[in-house]
Design a protein around this motif. Structure first.
Motif, mmCIF file in Angstrom:
data_model
loop_
_atom_site.group_PDB
_atom_site.id
_atom_site.type_symbol
_atom_site.label_atom_id
_atom_site.label_comp_id
_atom_site.label_asym_id
_atom_site.label_seq_id
_atom_site.Cartn_x
_atom_site.Cartn_y
_atom_site.Cartn_z
ATOM 1 N N TYR A 1 -57.401 -23.820 -35.219
ATOM 2 C CA TYR A 1 -56.798 -22.174 -35.791
ATOM 3 C C TYR A 1 -56.505 -22.597 -37.041
ATOM 4 C CZ TYR A 1 -57.231 -20.751 -30.972
ATOM 5 O OH TYR A 1 -57.628 -19.640 -30.019
ATOM 6 N N ARG A 2 -55.514 -23.821 -37.974
ATOM 7 C CA ARG A 2 -55.809 -24.105 -38.388
ATOM 8 C C ARG A 2 -57.129 -24.489 -39.645
ATOM 9 N NH1 ARG A 2 -49.693 -25.778 -39.451
ATOM 10 N NH2 ARG A 2 -48.824 -24.299 -38.707
ATOM 11 N N THR A 3 -57.800 -25.027 -39.013
ATOM 12 C CA THR A 3 -58.765 -25.833 -39.550
ATOM 13 C C THR A 3 -59.556 -24.719 -39.857
ATOM 14 O OG1 THR A 3 -58.378 -27.797 -38.252
ATOM 15 C CG2 THR A 3 -60.724 -27.025 -39.144
ATOM 16 N N VAL A 4 -60.488 -23.700 -39.199
ATOM 17 C CA VAL A 4 -60.751 -22.303 -39.508
ATOM 18 C C VAL A 4 -59.918 -21.741 -40.745
ATOM 19 C CG1 VAL A 4 -61.291 -20.053 -38.539
ATOM 20 C CG2 VAL A 4 -61.218 -21.967 -37.014
ATOM 21 N N GLY A 5 -59.229 -21.678 -40.556
ATOM 22 C CA GLY A 5 -57.426 -21.119 -41.433
ATOM 23 C C GLY A 5 -58.020 -21.461 -43.258
ATOM 24 N N VAL A 6 -57.993 -22.809 -42.690
ATOM 25 C CA VAL A 6 -57.920 -23.655 -44.559
ATOM 26 C C VAL A 6 -60.002 -23.717 -45.009
ATOM 27 C CG1 VAL A 6 -59.233 -26.158 -44.669
ATOM 28 C CG2 VAL A 6 -57.030 -25.851 -43.675
ATOM 29 N N TYR A 7 -61.067 -23.361 -43.409
ATOM 30 C CA TYR A 7 -62.773 -22.979 -44.468
ATOM 31 C C TYR A 7 -62.361 -21.631 -45.321
ATOM 32 C CZ TYR A 7 -67.209 -22.511 -44.648
ATOM 33 O OH TYR A 7 -68.618 -22.555 -44.748
ATOM 34 N N SER A 8 -61.560 -20.722 -44.494
ATOM 35 C CA SER A 8 -60.878 -19.709 -45.550
ATOM 36 C C SER A 8 -60.744 -19.655 -46.599
ATOM 37 C CB SER A 8 -60.518 -18.384 -44.131
ATOM 38 O OG SER A 8 -61.175 -18.093 -43.670
ATOM 39 N N ILE A 9 -59.683 -20.380 -46.820
ATOM 40 C CA ILE A 9 -59.244 -20.651 -47.902
ATOM 41 C C ILE A 9 -59.680 -21.434 -48.849
ATOM 42 C CG2 ILE A 9 -56.831 -21.790 -49.311
ATOM 43 C CD1 ILE A 9 -55.442 -22.003 -46.388
ATOM 44 N N ARG A 10 -60.224 -22.712 -48.247
ATOM 45 C CA ARG A 10 -61.456 -23.862 -49.455
ATOM 46 C C ARG A 10 -62.505 -22.562 -49.922
ATOM 47 N NH1 ARG A 10 -62.483 -29.173 -46.916
ATOM 48 N NH2 ARG A 10 -60.918 -29.948 -46.727
ATOM 49 N N THR A 11 -63.708 -21.530 -49.448
ATOM 50 C CA THR A 11 -64.588 -20.635 -49.866
ATOM 51 C C THR A 11 -63.989 -19.750 -50.135
ATOM 52 O OG1 THR A 11 -64.926 -19.932 -47.190
ATOM 53 C CG2 THR A 11 -65.828 -21.700 -47.627
ATOM 54 N N LYS A 12 -62.462 -19.060 -50.504
ATOM 55 C CA LYS A 12 -62.278 -18.289 -50.949
ATOM 56 C C LYS A 12 -62.384 -16.870 -50.105
ATOM 57 C CE LYS A 12 -61.257 -19.507 -55.598
ATOM 58 N NZ LYS A 12 -60.806 -21.127 -55.408
ATOM 59 N N THR A 13 -62.112 -16.745 -48.881
ATOM 60 C CA THR A 13 -62.919 -15.746 -48.037
ATOM 61 C C THR A 13 -61.871 -15.227 -47.943
ATOM 62 O OG1 THR A 13 -64.387 -17.226 -46.768
ATOM 63 C CG2 THR A 13 -63.618 -15.401 -45.761
ATOM 64 N N ASP A 14 -61.212 -13.710 -47.391
ATOM 65 C CA ASP A 14 -59.898 -13.062 -47.215
ATOM 66 C C ASP A 14 -59.343 -13.100 -45.839
ATOM 67 O OD1 ASP A 14 -57.557 -11.553 -46.909
ATOM 68 O OD2 ASP A 14 -58.904 -10.162 -47.412
ATOM 69 N N ASP B 1 -59.126 -10.522 -43.665
ATOM 70 C CA ASP B 1 -60.057 -9.623 -42.833
ATOM 71 C C ASP B 1 -61.095 -10.190 -42.366
ATOM 72 O OD1 ASP B 1 -62.882 -8.411 -43.369
ATOM 73 O OD2 ASP B 1 -62.954 -8.057 -45.172
ATOM 74 N N PRO B 2 -61.322 -9.291 -40.462
ATOM 75 C CA PRO B 2 -61.481 -10.119 -39.126
ATOM 76 C C PRO B 2 -62.731 -10.070 -39.422
ATOM 77 C CG PRO B 2 -60.073 -8.787 -38.743
ATOM 78 C CD PRO B 2 -60.246 -8.590 -40.642
ATOM 79 N N GLU B 3 -63.785 -9.902 -40.171
ATOM 80 C CA GLU B 3 -65.337 -9.516 -40.719
ATOM 81 C C GLU B 3 -66.156 -10.730 -41.240
ATOM 82 O OE1 GLU B 3 -67.487 -5.875 -41.193
ATOM 83 O OE2 GLU B 3 -66.363 -4.973 -39.991
ATOM 84 N N ALA B 4 -64.736 -10.381 -42.896
ATOM 85 C CA ALA B 4 -65.158 -11.666 -43.247
ATOM 86 C C ALA B 4 -64.837 -12.853 -42.245
ATOM 87 C CB ALA B 4 -64.090 -11.699 -44.416
ATOM 88 N N VAL B 5 -63.768 -13.047 -41.514
ATOM 89 C CA VAL B 5 -63.823 -14.466 -41.182
ATOM 90 C C VAL B 5 -64.727 -15.024 -40.047
ATOM 91 C CG1 VAL B 5 -62.206 -15.431 -39.583
ATOM 92 C CG2 VAL B 5 -61.353 -14.659 -41.592
ATOM 93 N N GLU B 6 -65.158 -14.084 -39.424
ATOM 94 C CA GLU B 6 -66.580 -13.996 -38.209
ATOM 95 C C GLU B 6 -67.390 -14.523 -38.911
ATOM 96 O OE1 GLU B 6 -66.462 -11.012 -35.148
ATOM 97 O OE2 GLU B 6 -68.276 -11.885 -34.856
ATOM 98 N N LYS B 7 -67.678 -14.210 -40.095
ATOM 99 C CA LYS B 7 -68.998 -14.473 -40.942
ATOM 100 C C LYS B 7 -68.869 -16.116 -41.575
ATOM 101 C CE LYS B 7 -71.316 -10.351 -42.489
ATOM 102 N NZ LYS B 7 -70.255 -9.762 -43.773
ATOM 103 N N THR B 8 -67.403 -16.921 -41.407
ATOM 104 C CA THR B 8 -67.593 -18.102 -41.780
ATOM 105 C C THR B 8 -67.754 -19.014 -40.427
ATOM 106 O OG1 THR B 8 -65.377 -18.228 -40.896
ATOM 107 C CG2 THR B 8 -65.752 -17.614 -43.314
ATOM 108 N N LEU B 9 -67.530 -18.641 -39.293
ATOM 109 C CA LEU B 9 -68.093 -19.341 -38.214
ATOM 110 C C LEU B 9 -69.319 -19.536 -37.960
ATOM 111 C CD1 LEU B 9 -66.551 -16.913 -34.993
ATOM 112 C CD2 LEU B 9 -64.985 -18.993 -36.831
ATOM 113 N N PRO B 10 -70.583 -19.520 -38.635
ATOM 114 C CA PRO B 10 -71.487 -20.211 -38.245
ATOM 115 C C PRO B 10 -71.872 -21.508 -39.193
ATOM 116 C CG PRO B 10 -72.481 -17.821 -38.413
ATOM 117 C CD PRO B 10 -70.413 -18.123 -38.404
ATOM 118 N N HIS B 11 -70.665 -21.646 -39.933
ATOM 119 C CA HIS B 11 -70.739 -22.846 -41.202
ATOM 120 C C HIS B 11 -69.536 -23.492 -40.880
ATOM 121 C CE1 HIS B 11 -73.227 -20.573 -43.417
ATOM 122 N NE2 HIS B 11 -72.609 -19.032 -43.487
#
Ligand code: DC
Length: 220
Positions: A36-49, A52-62
């Motif tokens: 879960y931390r790794t998914v969180g780190v991806y959001s931080i790195r890509t400046k994803t909020d 915001d659940p929808e924004a986070v969900e959109k990162t998953l394919p990457h």
């Protein structure tokens, strides 16, 4: 394969205790919070909020998350890069807690956890291992301690790593994460009905490790 599930709130000593117990028993230790931390780190790195659940969900394919056990020690990889250190930063903790409430994130990490348990004798720690990920685990333990005690341990750990933190901030973060983790709609933190409660508030590290090993042996 023998599967032991250890769940409990942040800072209960799950990782330290489970790691030591796994070593003694010759099992691998799987820290699912790292995922879960790794998914969180991806959001931080890509400046994803990350709130915001929808924004986070959109990162998953990457995102490609992988766990490897190097010399018995778990390393977590984000798109091929070892992020085992970066996931421990306080901001990564907050991001992890936020993304872990997103159902798509939990679904995304589910198979990876199941596959590891299928192939290895392991102690797996997290929040929903006994309730959701490994409902048929051989032994389920719910490990906890008083919030002040948990914050004190986490505070010392962060200081030892050279991070500048205030005790009150550590305690506040921990209480907030406890609340969020146990009140979310999906897979909230709660003891599995057939779990054994172990409270480490008054136990030393050695006593806690012994208590976990005894509990596992008695219930296998
Ligand atoms: O155990 P940890 O503090 O590294 O976990 C980080 C966050 O991930 C925590 O706030 C809750 C979440 N988590 C989860 O929801 N389910 C798990 N199995 C493990 C962690």
């Amino acid at each position: 394969m023998i599967n032991v599930a250890i769940d409990g709130p942040a800072g209960a000593g799950k990782s330290t205790i489970a790691k030591a117990a796994a070593k003694k028993l010759g099992y691998i230790y799987v820290d699912t919070g790292a995922l879960y931390r790794t998914v969180g780190v991806y959001s931080i790195r890509t400046k994803t909020d990350y709130k915001d659940p929808e924004a986070v969900e959109k990162t998953l394919p990457h995102i490609h998350v992988d766990l490897k056990f190097i010399g018995g020690v778990q390393h977590v990889f984000l798109n091929g890069e070892d992020v085992s250190e970066e996931i421990r930063l306080p901001e990564s903790s907050m991001a992890a807690s936020a993304v872990s409430a997103v159902p798509a994130v939990r679904a995304f990490l589910f198979d990876l956890q199941r596959e590891i348990a299928k192939k290895n004798n392991c102690i797996m720690d997290g929040r929903d291992i006994g309730t959701v990920v490994l409902p048929n685990a051989d032994v389920k333990i719910f490990l906890t301690a008083d919030p002040e005690k948990r914050a004190e341990r986490r505070y010392k750990e962060l200081l030892e790593k050279g991070q500048k933190v205030e005790f009150q901030d550590v305690l506040d973060d921990l209480v907030k994460r406890d609340y969020d983790d146990s009140h979310r709609a999906v897979a909230p933190l709660k003891p599995a009905e057939d779990s054994i409660l172990v409270n480490t508030t008054t136990l030393s590290l050695e006593e806690s490790i012994a208590a976990i090993i005894d509990t596992i042996k008695e219930n296998l």
